[in-house]
Design an enzyme around this catalytic site. Structure first.
Site, PDB file in Angstrom:
ATOM      1  N   ASP A 277       0.803  -1.232   0.000  1.00  0.00           N
ATOM      2  CA  ASP A 277       0.000   0.000   0.000  1.00  0.00           C
ATOM      3  C   ASP A 277       0.833   1.278   0.000  1.00  0.00           C
ATOM      4  O   ASP A 277       0.429   2.310   0.532  1.00  0.00           O
ATOM      5  CB  ASP A 277      -0.954   0.020   1.218  1.00  0.00           C
ATOM      6  CG  ASP A 277      -1.861  -1.196   1.223  1.00  0.00           C
ATOM      7  OD1 ASP A 277      -2.184  -1.695   0.134  1.00  0.00           O
ATOM      8  OD2 ASP A 277      -2.243  -1.626   2.330  1.00  0.00           O
TER       9      ASP A 277
ATOM     10  N   LYS B 279       1.693   2.235  -5.068  1.00  0.00           N
ATOM     11  CA  LYS B 279       2.233   1.699  -6.325  1.00  0.00           C
ATOM     12  C   LYS B 279       1.310   2.019  -7.505  1.00  0.00           C
ATOM     13  O   LYS B 279       1.765   2.441  -8.566  1.00  0.00           O
ATOM     14  CB  LYS B 279       2.440   0.179  -6.206  1.00  0.00           C
ATOM     15  CG  LYS B 279       3.438  -0.215  -5.141  1.00  0.00           C
ATOM     16  CD  LYS B 279       3.529  -1.714  -4.957  1.00  0.00           C
ATOM     17  CE  LYS B 279       2.317  -2.350  -4.339  1.00  0.00           C
ATOM     18  NZ  LYS B 279       2.062  -2.028  -2.939  1.00  0.00           N
TER      19      LYS B 279
ATOM     20  N   GLY C  36      -4.545  -4.272  -3.805  1.00  0.00           N
ATOM     21  CA  GLY C  36      -5.552  -3.239  -4.074  1.00  0.00           C
ATOM     22  C   GLY C  36      -4.777  -1.982  -4.438  1.00  0.00           C
ATOM     23  O   GLY C  36      -4.157  -1.365  -3.577  1.00  0.00           O
ATOM     24  N   HIS C  37      -4.726  -1.665  -5.710  1.00  0.00           N
ATOM     25  CA  HIS C  37      -3.942  -0.522  -6.195  1.00  0.00           C
ATOM     26  C   HIS C  37      -4.885   0.588  -6.621  1.00  0.00           C
ATOM     27  O   HIS C  37      -5.723   0.391  -7.498  1.00  0.00           O
ATOM     28  CB  HIS C  37      -3.031  -0.954  -7.361  1.00  0.00           C
ATOM     29  CG  HIS C  37      -1.987  -1.949  -6.954  1.00  0.00           C
ATOM     30  ND1 HIS C  37      -1.034  -2.440  -7.806  1.00  0.00           N
ATOM     31  CD2 HIS C  37      -1.743  -2.523  -5.742  1.00  0.00           C
ATOM     32  CE1 HIS C  37      -0.254  -3.280  -7.143  1.00  0.00           C
ATOM     33  NE2 HIS C  37      -0.670  -3.361  -5.890  1.00  0.00           N
TER      34      HIS C  37
ATOM     35  N   GLN D 134       2.024  -5.987  -3.231  1.00  0.00           N
ATOM     36  CA  GLN D 134       2.457  -6.099  -1.827  1.00  0.00           C
ATOM     37  C   GLN D 134       3.760  -5.295  -1.648  1.00  0.00           C
ATOM     38  O   GLN D 134       3.958  -4.326  -2.359  1.00  0.00           O
ATOM     39  CB  GLN D 134       2.642  -7.572  -1.415  1.00  0.00           C
ATOM     40  CG  GLN D 134       1.333  -8.360  -1.294  1.00  0.00           C
ATOM     41  CD  GLN D 134       0.751  -8.805  -2.613  1.00  0.00           C
ATOM     42  OE1 GLN D 134       1.414  -9.447  -3.414  1.00  0.00           O
ATOM     43  NE2 GLN D 134      -0.509  -8.492  -2.869  1.00  0.00           N
TER      44      GLN D 134
HETATM   45  P1  GDP Z   1      -0.824   0.389  -3.480  1.00  0.00           P
HETATM   46  O1  GDP Z   1      -1.386  -0.910  -3.024  1.00  0.00           O
HETATM   47  O2  GDP Z   1       0.647   0.474  -3.250  1.00  0.00           O
HETATM   48  O3  GDP Z   1      -1.187   0.725  -4.894  1.00  0.00           O
HETATM   49  O4  GDP Z   1      -1.477   1.497  -2.550  1.00  0.00           O
HETATM   50  P2  GDP Z   1      -3.048   1.599  -2.141  1.00  0.00           P
HETATM   51  O5  GDP Z   1      -3.796   2.110  -3.298  1.00  0.00           O
HETATM   52  O6  GDP Z   1      -3.507   0.356  -1.493  1.00  0.00           O
HETATM   53  O7  GDP Z   1      -2.957   2.655  -0.972  1.00  0.00           O
HETATM   54  C1  GDP Z   1      -2.475   3.930  -1.152  1.00  0.00           C
HETATM   55  C2  GDP Z   1      -3.570   4.920  -0.769  1.00  0.00           C
HETATM   56  O8  GDP Z   1      -3.015   6.194  -0.635  1.00  0.00           O
HETATM   57  C3  GDP Z   1      -4.651   5.061  -1.835  1.00  0.00           C
HETATM   58  O9  GDP Z   1      -5.868   5.390  -1.220  1.00  0.00           O
HETATM   59  C4  GDP Z   1      -4.146   6.209  -2.688  1.00  0.00           C
HETATM   60  O10 GDP Z   1      -5.190   6.917  -3.351  1.00  0.00           O
HETATM   61  C5  GDP Z   1      -3.517   7.100  -1.635  1.00  0.00           C
HETATM   62  N1  GDP Z   1      -2.353   7.865  -2.058  1.00  0.00           N
HETATM   63  C6  GDP Z   1      -1.375   7.528  -2.948  1.00  0.00           C
HETATM   64  N2  GDP Z   1      -0.420   8.495  -2.973  1.00  0.00           N
HETATM   65  C7  GDP Z   1      -0.799   9.427  -2.091  1.00  0.00           C
HETATM   66  C8  GDP Z   1      -0.214  10.650  -1.630  1.00  0.00           C
HETATM   67  O11 GDP Z   1       0.863  11.059  -2.050  1.00  0.00           O
HETATM   68  N3  GDP Z   1      -0.911  11.357  -0.686  1.00  0.00           N
HETATM   69  C9  GDP Z   1      -2.094  10.944  -0.182  1.00  0.00           C
HETATM   70  N4  GDP Z   1      -2.685  11.676   0.756  1.00  0.00           N
HETATM   71  N5  GDP Z   1      -2.670   9.789  -0.580  1.00  0.00           N
HETATM   72  C10 GDP Z   1      -2.028   9.049  -1.504  1.00  0.00           C
HETATM   73  P1  IMO Z   2      -0.915  -4.151  -2.247  1.00  0.00           P
HETATM   74  O1  IMO Z   2      -0.449  -4.700  -3.573  1.00  0.00           O
HETATM   75  C1  IMO Z   2      -0.972  -4.594   2.090  1.00  0.00           C
HETATM   76  C2  IMO Z   2      -1.015  -8.666   3.700  1.00  0.00           C
HETATM   77  C3  IMO Z   2      -2.277  -9.098   4.426  1.00  0.00           C
HETATM   78  C4  IMO Z   2      -1.686 -10.090   5.400  1.00  0.00           C
HETATM   79  C5  IMO Z   2      -0.566 -10.758   4.611  1.00  0.00           C
HETATM   80  C6  IMO Z   2      -0.968 -12.074   3.960  1.00  0.00           C
HETATM   81  O2  IMO Z   2      -2.206  -3.448  -2.289  1.00  0.00           O
HETATM   82  O3  IMO Z   2       0.185  -3.383  -1.592  1.00  0.00           O
HETATM   83  P2  IMO Z   2      -2.512 -12.755   1.910  1.00  0.00           P
HETATM   84  O4  IMO Z   2      -3.930 -12.427   1.591  1.00  0.00           O
HETATM   85  O5  IMO Z   2      -1.539 -12.314   0.855  1.00  0.00           O
HETATM   86  O6  IMO Z   2      -2.316 -14.188   2.295  1.00  0.00           O
HETATM   87  O7  IMO Z   2      -2.181 -11.902   3.240  1.00  0.00           O
HETATM   88  O8  IMO Z   2      -0.217  -9.825   3.590  1.00  0.00           O
HETATM   89  N1  IMO Z   2      -1.241  -8.151   2.324  1.00  0.00           N
HETATM   90  C7  IMO Z   2      -1.184  -6.861   1.983  1.00  0.00           C
HETATM   91  N2  IMO Z   2      -1.013  -5.751   2.748  1.00  0.00           N
HETATM   92  N3  IMO Z   2      -1.080  -4.469   0.753  1.00  0.00           N
HETATM   93  C8  IMO Z   2      -1.228  -5.548  -0.026  1.00  0.00           C
HETATM   94  O9  IMO Z   2      -1.192  -5.493  -1.377  1.00  0.00           O
HETATM   95  C9  IMO Z   2      -1.334  -6.821   0.593  1.00  0.00           C
HETATM   96  N4  IMO Z   2      -1.505  -8.084   0.139  1.00  0.00           N
HETATM   97  C10 IMO Z   2      -1.438  -8.878   1.205  1.00  0.00           C
HETATM   98  O10 IMO Z   2      -2.890  -8.020   5.053  1.00  0.00           O
HETATM   99  O11 IMO Z   2      -1.080  -9.402   6.474  1.00  0.00           O
HETATM  100 MG    MG Z   3      -2.915  -1.618  -1.781  1.00  0.00          MG
END
Ligand code: GDP
Ligand code: IMO
Ligand code: MG
Length: 423
Positions: A14, A17, A41-42, A223
């Site tokens: 998270d 990415k 979840g991107h 991840q």
């Molecule tokens: P990913 O899994 O690495 O793609 O990240 P996620 O989408 O799960 O989580 C990142 C969260 O932070 C999302 O809700 C994005 O919309 C938000 N986000 C990404 N970059 C920024 C930033 O620079 N500032 C803020 N406030 N939110 C951001």
């Molecule tokens: P993105 O790509 C954050 C975590 C879960 C759990 C562990 C194992 O959005 O960054 P799993 O379902 O893979 O067996 O869970 O890994 N986890 C993540 N945490 N971002 C993710 O993906 C994750 N994918 C798995 O919360 O601790």
């Molecule tokens: Mg994510």
């Protein structure tokens, strides 16, 4: 010949990415995922709309970009169908611009059930899995008992499916989980038929031929390195190699064809699910980070645990991946804190260390360096020279103590909220 660039999360996932890949996509001909599955979840944001991607690469909204789902992924057809339909309705050219590897593995409904049963059996020791079936499907893959997307085309697909399902049902007998398998199978087969109409192919040949033709590929990690099956905080990890090696095995790119390694880290740290987290702040600092950063899981909605940036862990991730440049995200979230902290070493068994120990729970306390915060809202800033002095110092410290240049700083969820520091 061209080399493929890769963007990897350096923390516990998270890191942002999806957003950064979307921003970088105009520089590339293809975006490719190489591991993970619907546990990811991107999030992408543009035109005041938010899109969450699980299986499909984050280049999908750019009409001229090819998107590859590599062999290293695990695909849940039900999640895929929902996602593809949702993205198509939002204007993405999903059918035209997506190719799925015939060697990716399929998540069966019973994989999800096995995931739930395994977590239930672990009780307080549960991993905090996303319950998407990730552990069980990768287990089947390495046990050489998996079903692959290429099998969908076989005439006897349904009967092979039943063999796998029955094996899983036998394992499930030990649990008291209740489920409606008939309904789950109905949805799953509907989604399988839907997937059959998508482009499937040899993404290994395709990716290598693209490089031969001088096309640019960016591989999108899922991840983060600290969730890597080998190098992460085992057993509280996911079941794939989230670090750079996963690109070679999950897409078919050889190591001598890997170019830039773009590492991405939040300006602080989060983790969702169980497991050790040395810099976690469970007091008002952690709550404030969660509120200001809207730190709730993109896949599960669970509140993320929050804490200070951890340089010991970050340096480890940089070493393992050979990171050549850093992207720092969510820098805007730190606005308004009087004091900011960065962990520079750990205390383990009364001794200071700057290495990640075998067991992260053995860290009794991280040693922090303090920095003055900044008060202004930086989310509208688009040029490096406009950043507050205190923030520049904070970023400079990270560069100095990792030895890697920061090229981009993200200051908001929108595509436009990005500051280039160097070319
Ligand atoms: P990913 O899994 O690495 O793609 O990240 P996620 O989408 O799960 O989580 C990142 C969260 O932070 C999302 O809700 C994005 O919309 C938000 N986000 C990404 N970059 C920024 C930033 O620079 N500032 C803020 N406030 N939110 C951001
Ligand atoms: P993105 O790509 C954050 C975590 C879960 C759990 C562990 C194992 O959005 O960054 P799993 O379902 O893979 O067996 O869970 O890994 N986890 C993540 N945490 N971002 C993710 O993906 C994750 N994918 C798995 O919360 O601790
Ligand atoms: Mg994510």
């Amino acid at each position: 010949m061209r080399k493929a660039d890769v963007l990897l999360g350096l923390q516990w996932g998270d890191e942002g990415k999806g957003k950064v890949v979307d921003v970088l996509t105009p520089e590339y001909d293809a975006i490719a995922r190489f591991q993970g599955g619907p546990n990811a979840g991107h999030t992408l944001e543009f035109n005041h709309e938010k899109h969450i991607l699980h299986t499909i690469p984050s280049g999908i909204f750019h009409p001229d970009c090819l998107n590859l789902i590599g062999n290293g992924l695990v695909i849940d057809p039900v999640v895929f169908m929902e996602e593809a339909e949702r993205l198509a309705a939002a204007g993405a050219r999903v059918r035209e611009n997506l190719v799925i590897s015939v060697k990716a593995h399929l998540i069966l409904p019973t994989h999800r059930l096995l995931d739930a049963a395994s977590e239930q059996a672990k009780g307080n020791d549960k991993i905090g899995s996303t319950l998407k079936g990730i552990g069980p499907v990768y287990t089947d893959k390495t046990a050489r008992e998996g079903l692959r997307t290429g099998d969908i085309q076989r005439d006897d697909f349904e009967s092979i499916y039943r063999i796998h399902r029955d094996r899983h049902l036998a394992q499930l007998q030990q649990s008291d989980l209740s489920y409606d398998l008939e309904q789950l199978e109905k949805e799953w087969f509907e989604a399988i038929y839907y997937m059959r109409s998508f482009k499937m192919g040899h993404t290994d040949y395709l990716a290598n031929n693209l490089l031969k033709d001088d096309k640019k590929i960016l591989a999108e990690g899922a991840q983060g390195t600290l969730l890597d099956i080998d190098f992460g905080s085992y057993p509280f990890v996911t079941s794939s190699n989230t670090s750079c090696g996963g690109l070679c095995t999950g897409l078919g790119i050889p190591p001598n064809k890997v170019g830039r390694v773009i590492g991405i880290s939040k300006a602080y740290c989060t983790r969702v699910g169980s497991g050790p987290f040395p810099t976690e702040q469970t007091d008002k600092t952690g709550i404030r980070l969660r509120e200001q950063g809207h730190e709730f899981g993109s896949t599960t909605g669970r509140p993320r645990r929050c804490g200070w940036l951890d340089l010991v862990a970050l340096r480890y991730a940089i070493m393992l991946n050979g990171v050549t440049e850093l992207v720092i995200t969510k820098a805007d979230v730190l606005s308004g804190f009087d004091v900011l902290k960065i962990a520079t070493s750990y205390r383990v068994n009364d001794e200071l260390t700057d290495q990640v120990p075998y067991d992260l729970t053995s860290v009794s306390e991280p040693v922090y360096q303090e920095f003055p915060g900044w008060t202004s809202d930086i989310s509208q800033i688009r040029h490096a020279h406009e950043l507050p002095h205190e923030m520049k110092e904070y970023l400079r410290f990270i560069e100095l103590h990792t030895g890697v240049p920061i090229t981009l700083v993200s200051v908001g969820p929108d595509r436009a909220a990005m500051i280039r520091l160097t070319d």
